[in-house]
Design a protein around this motif. Structure first.
Motif, PDB file in Angstrom:
ATOM      1  N   ILE B 168       0.827  -1.213   0.000  1.00  0.00           N
ATOM      2  CA  ILE B 168       0.000   0.000   0.000  1.00  0.00           C
ATOM      3  C   ILE B 168       0.859   1.260   0.000  1.00  0.00           C
ATOM      4  N   LEU B 169       1.857   1.285   0.878  1.00  0.00           N
ATOM      5  CA  LEU B 169       2.659   2.511   0.974  1.00  0.00           C
ATOM      6  C   LEU B 169       3.503   2.719  -0.282  1.00  0.00           C
ATOM      7  N   THR B 170       4.001   1.646  -0.881  1.00  0.00           N
ATOM      8  CA  THR B 170       4.863   1.836  -2.049  1.00  0.00           C
ATOM      9  C   THR B 170       4.076   2.318  -3.267  1.00  0.00           C
ATOM     10  N   ARG B 171       2.760   2.145  -3.267  1.00  0.00           N
ATOM     11  CA  ARG B 171       1.980   2.754  -4.351  1.00  0.00           C
ATOM     12  C   ARG B 171       2.001   4.277  -4.239  1.00  0.00           C
ATOM     13  N   LEU B 172       1.958   4.784  -2.995  1.00  0.00           N
ATOM     14  CA  LEU B 172       2.003   6.234  -2.773  1.00  0.00           C
ATOM     15  C   LEU B 172       3.434   6.754  -2.785  1.00  0.00           C
ATOM     16  N   ALA B 173       4.353   5.921  -2.341  1.00  0.00           N
ATOM     17  CA  ALA B 173       5.751   6.337  -2.163  1.00  0.00           C
ATOM     18  C   ALA B 173       6.666   5.194  -2.591  1.00  0.00           C
ATOM     19  N   PRO B 174       6.932   5.087  -3.911  1.00  0.00           N
ATOM     20  CA  PRO B 174       7.735   3.966  -4.412  1.00  0.00           C
ATOM     21  C   PRO B 174       9.107   3.853  -3.736  1.00  0.00           C
ATOM     22  N   ALA B 177      10.070   1.095  -1.066  1.00  0.00           N
ATOM     23  CA  ALA B 177      10.109  -0.335  -1.402  1.00  0.00           C
ATOM     24  C   ALA B 177      11.352  -1.026  -0.872  1.00  0.00           C
ATOM     25  N   GLY B 178      12.516  -0.391  -1.010  1.00  0.00           N
ATOM     26  CA  GLY B 178      13.758  -1.066  -0.640  1.00  0.00           C
ATOM     27  C   GLY B 178      14.104  -1.006   0.829  1.00  0.00           C
ATOM     28  N   MET B 179      13.245  -0.400   1.642  1.00  0.00           N
ATOM     29  CA  MET B 179      13.590  -0.215   3.057  1.00  0.00           C
ATOM     30  C   MET B 179      13.531  -1.540   3.817  1.00  0.00           C
ATOM     31  N   ARG B 180      14.479  -1.716   4.747  1.00  0.00           N
ATOM     32  CA  ARG B 180      14.482  -2.855   5.653  1.00  0.00           C
ATOM     33  C   ARG B 180      14.016  -2.405   7.026  1.00  0.00           C
ATOM     34  N   PHE B 181      13.733  -3.388   7.892  1.00  0.00           N
ATOM     35  CA  PHE B 181      13.361  -3.104   9.280  1.00  0.00           C
ATOM     36  C   PHE B 181      14.370  -2.140   9.912  1.00  0.00           C
ATOM     37  N   ILE B 195       9.188  11.784   6.699  1.00  0.00           N
ATOM     38  CA  ILE B 195      10.274  10.949   7.208  1.00  0.00           C
ATOM     39  C   ILE B 195       9.655   9.600   7.553  1.00  0.00           C
ATOM     40  N   VAL B 196      10.093   8.571   6.852  1.00  0.00           N
ATOM     41  CA  VAL B 196       9.497   7.246   6.995  1.00  0.00           C
ATOM     42  C   VAL B 196      10.506   6.309   7.648  1.00  0.00           C
ATOM     43  N   THR B 197      10.070   5.564   8.658  1.00  0.00           N
ATOM     44  CA  THR B 197      10.888   4.489   9.213  1.00  0.00           C
ATOM     45  C   THR B 197      10.142   3.178   9.006  1.00  0.00           C
ATOM     46  N   ARG B 198      10.889   2.097   8.817  1.00  0.00           N
ATOM     47  CA  ARG B 198      10.239   0.785   8.711  1.00  0.00           C
ATOM     48  C   ARG B 198      10.254   0.164  10.103  1.00  0.00           C
ATOM     49  N   THR B 373       5.922 -17.886  30.349  1.00  0.00           N
ATOM     50  CA  THR B 373       6.141 -18.259  28.957  1.00  0.00           C
ATOM     51  C   THR B 373       7.126 -17.310  28.294  1.00  0.00           C
ATOM     52  N   GLU B 374       7.682 -17.759  27.166  1.00  0.00           N
ATOM     53  CA  GLU B 374       8.581 -16.907  26.383  1.00  0.00           C
ATOM     54  C   GLU B 374       7.789 -15.755  25.776  1.00  0.00           C
ATOM     55  N   LEU B 375       8.465 -14.630  25.569  1.00  0.00           N
ATOM     56  CA  LEU B 375       7.900 -13.522  24.796  1.00  0.00           C
ATOM     57  C   LEU B 375       8.582 -13.509  23.428  1.00  0.00           C
ATOM     58  N   PRO B 376       7.958 -13.039  22.374  1.00  0.00           N
ATOM     59  CA  PRO B 376       6.574 -12.574  22.300  1.00  0.00           C
ATOM     60  C   PRO B 376       5.571 -13.720  22.191  1.00  0.00           C
ATOM     61  N   PHE B 377       4.288 -13.352  22.172  1.00  0.00           N
ATOM     62  CA  PHE B 377       3.205 -14.333  22.069  1.00  0.00           C
ATOM     63  C   PHE B 377       2.898 -14.684  20.613  1.00  0.00           C
ATOM     64  N   ILE B 378       3.343 -13.848  19.691  1.00  0.00           N
ATOM     65  CA  ILE B 378       3.140 -14.100  18.260  1.00  0.00           C
ATOM     66  C   ILE B 378       4.515 -14.118  17.593  1.00  0.00           C
ATOM     67  N   VAL B 379       4.594 -14.615  16.376  1.00  0.00           N
ATOM     68  CA  VAL B 379       5.857 -14.594  15.632  1.00  0.00           C
ATOM     69  C   VAL B 379       5.933 -13.266  14.875  1.00  0.00           C
ATOM     70  N   PRO B 380       6.906 -12.404  15.230  1.00  0.00           N
ATOM     71  CA  PRO B 380       6.998 -11.116  14.542  1.00  0.00           C
ATOM     72  C   PRO B 380       7.302 -11.302  13.057  1.00  0.00           C
ATOM     73  N   ARG B 381       6.838 -10.331  12.255  1.00  0.00           N
ATOM     74  CA  ARG B 381       7.032 -10.445  10.812  1.00  0.00           C
ATOM     75  C   ARG B 381       7.777  -9.229  10.266  1.00  0.00           C
ATOM     76  N   TYR B 382       8.843  -8.849  10.961  1.00  0.00           N
ATOM     77  CA  TYR B 382       9.623  -7.697  10.516  1.00  0.00           C
ATOM     78  C   TYR B 382      10.340  -8.017   9.211  1.00  0.00           C
ATOM     79  N   LYS B 383      10.527  -6.982   8.399  1.00  0.00           N
ATOM     80  CA  LYS B 383      11.203  -7.143   7.104  1.00  0.00           C
ATOM     81  C   LYS B 383      12.702  -6.934   7.337  1.00  0.00           C
ATOM     82  N   ARG B 384      13.394  -8.015   7.728  1.00  0.00           N
ATOM     83  CA  ARG B 384      14.799  -7.856   8.113  1.00  0.00           C
ATOM     84  C   ARG B 384      15.743  -7.921   6.934  1.00  0.00           C
ATOM     85  N   SER B 385      15.314  -8.478   5.808  1.00  0.00           N
ATOM     86  CA  SER B 385      16.225  -8.540   4.654  1.00  0.00           C
ATOM     87  C   SER B 385      15.462  -8.254   3.373  1.00  0.00           C
TER      88      SER B 385
END
Lengths: 119, 385
Positions: B168-174, B177-181, B195-198, B373-385
């Motif tokens: 969605i964001l890359t349609r407004l701001a191509p 696209a190449g940004m990593r976490f 100013i955009v941060t991932r 229990t271990e944290l986090p409770f969900i599996v994070p889906r950060y864009k690391r690469s």
């Protein structure tokens, strides 16, 4: 049907009132994720904490609308709290209260008065 | 029935540039950190939460503080060295175009506030919590004014979070696209310099977008115009971050908890630890460095109640059904819509910190079994690469 200022409804059969929370209340609370019901046989005075309904973000107490004794609870809503959200004034009833004093019903609101209260 | 809602203060509430837009989208507004903020929209907290994890959610976080540290020398390394006097984090090693998590510590090693720090090439940009932004700015002015010009930016801030956020964001701001976490970039959106941060506060991939005040509404409208995007309130923001195991400053971390107790040692890089090239040198370093070596009496842990009843913030924790003395406290607790179960975080003695350990939380006078229990409770889906 009778209503309380704390957003409960009562439907009377003989001297037993079926009690739930109003549609207005469920709209305010949002989707419910947990319902805690009283134990059968619990004797209550008007205003006592009787049940708890919880949304993602908050827990809310349900108060006894009148003096009486719990004679039945709706296990279906304990197993699936979403029934309270989707059908609060029918299938989403919470408990049945055997009233100590039928005359006390007169102190509650009718539907028109409750609608005026919640706008 | 009666909801247990937070009390309100009598001070006049501020509004963000998106206030009117929130009302148009059916927001229920509540006082939060001095602002009138949307706690939920028409979907409600549960569905807003699930929608963010399934598609994308737009959050208004304009109440947060955006503070620029501009080095008087012109060399951003001087601003980094200055900021390192207040945080136990490697700022000098933060490359241009990158951001990382940090926190101000006090003389006892407690956490004053947590924040994101971005290296913007010729200055540092801090994003701090709304409730403490004035105090943070005052602290920075008092401690760093010899080396830096300090400016609080009057800009809006919104977060677009979820698996559809990138498309969605890359349609407004191509350019995004190449940004990593944890990348930060200046990007044109709708003709405005943003100013955009991932990054984000949900455990999902996503972006935080700082915009000029006047550009905030058109950008938010453009994002909300996408069929996959729903506006999300503070209620779901809190359940999303709790599932992601992230701390809420003022609840899970505060001036009485150190980063070691809070299990935030991952945020203290080697260079600031004993044996590191810039070890210590921040408030409370003696305490924090000693705790890094020897451990702490108590530690932040994840908690899973066994039943369906949520265990909420403030619930005391006990070793057994009978024990008279509590051994810890729940600092964040509620229901995790994606986990489909109650979840919580709290502090326990180290000896109870092993996952699988059973303790008891007191809720309305009853003790309910709760498993560490271990944290986090969900599996994070950060864009690391």
């Amino acid at each position: 049907m009778k209503f309380t200022e704390d957003h409960e409804w009562l439907k009377l059969e003989g001297d037993v009132a079926t009690v739930g929370i109003t549609e207005h209340a469920t709209t305010q609370l949002g989707d419910l994720v947990f319902v805690q019901l009283p134990e059968i046989g619990t004797k209550l005075a008007k205003g006592d904490d009787v049940a708890v309904v919880e949304s993602v973000k908050a827990a809310s107490d349900v108060y006894a609308p009148l003096d009486g004794e719990i004679v039945e609870v709706n296990e279906a809503v304990a197993n699936d709290p979403s029934i309270v959200s989707s059908d609060p004034q029918n299938a989403g009833w919470l408990f049945k209260l055997k009233l100590a004093d039928m005359n006390a019903l007169e102190s509650l609101m009718d539907e028109a008065a409750y609608k005026a209260l919640v706008g | 029935m009666s909801a247990t809602t937070p009390t309100t203060s009598s001070a006049p509430l501020k509004r963000t540039p998106l206030y009117e837009l929130h009302l148009e989208h059916g927001a229920r507004m509540v006082p939060f950190a001095g602002y009138e903020m949307p706690v939920q929209f028409a979907l409600g907290v549960l569905k807003e939460h699930l929608h963010t994890r399934a598609a994308a959610g737009l959050f208004d976080v304009s109440h947060m503080g955006q503070i620029v540290l501009r080095p008087k020398s012109g060399d951003v390394a001087d601003a980094a060295r200055a900021l390192e006097r207040l945080v136990p984090v490697d700022i000098l090693g933060l490359a241009p175009g990158r951001q990382r998590y940090a926190f101000f510590t006090n003389a006892n090693g407690g956490i004053i506030d947590d924040m994101m720090v971005a290296n913007r090439g010729d200055h540092l940009l801090l994003v701090v919590n709304a409730a403490s932004k004035e105090a943070d700015e005052a602290l920075l002015r008092a401690e760093l004014s010899d080396d830096c010009d300090i400016e609080r930016l009057d800009r809006a801030l919104m977060a677009l979070q979820g698996p559809r956020a990138e498309a969605i964001l890359t349609r407004l701001a191509p350019d995004c696209a190449g940004m990593r976490f944890m990348d930060v970039r200046e990007v044109q959106i709708n003709g405005a310099a943003c100013i955009v941060t991932r990054s984000g506060y949900t455990g999902e991939d996503g972006f935080e977008i700082s915009t000029p005040i006047e550009a905030a509404r058109p950008i938010a409208e453009a994002l909300l115009g996408e069929p996959d995007v729903e506006p999300i309130g503070l209620g779901a923001r809190d359940s999303l971050r709790l599932e992601a195991g992230m701390c809420l400053c003022g609840s899970d971390i505060d001036t009485e908890t150190t980063p070691v107790e809070a299990d935030l040692v991952w945020a203290i890089q080697k260079s600031r630890r004993i044996g590191g090239v810039r070890a210590g040198g921040y408030p409370g370093a003696d305490t924090i460095l000693e705790q890094l070596e020897k451990g702490t009496e108590r530690r932040r842990v994840g908690l899973r109640p066994e039943g369906r009843a949520p265990v909420r913030t403030g619930a005391p924790l006990f070793e057994s059904l009978e024990a008279s003395e509590s051994i810890g406290l729940v600092t964040s607790g509620g229901f995790g819509p994606s986990v489909d179960a109650p979840i919580a975080m709290g502090y326990l003695p180290g000896s109870f910190g092993t996952p699988g350990t059973k303790v008891f939380a007191e809720v309305r006078g009853k003790r309910l079994p709760v498993n560490v229990t271990e944290l986090p409770f969900i599996v994070p889906r950060y864009k690391r690469s």
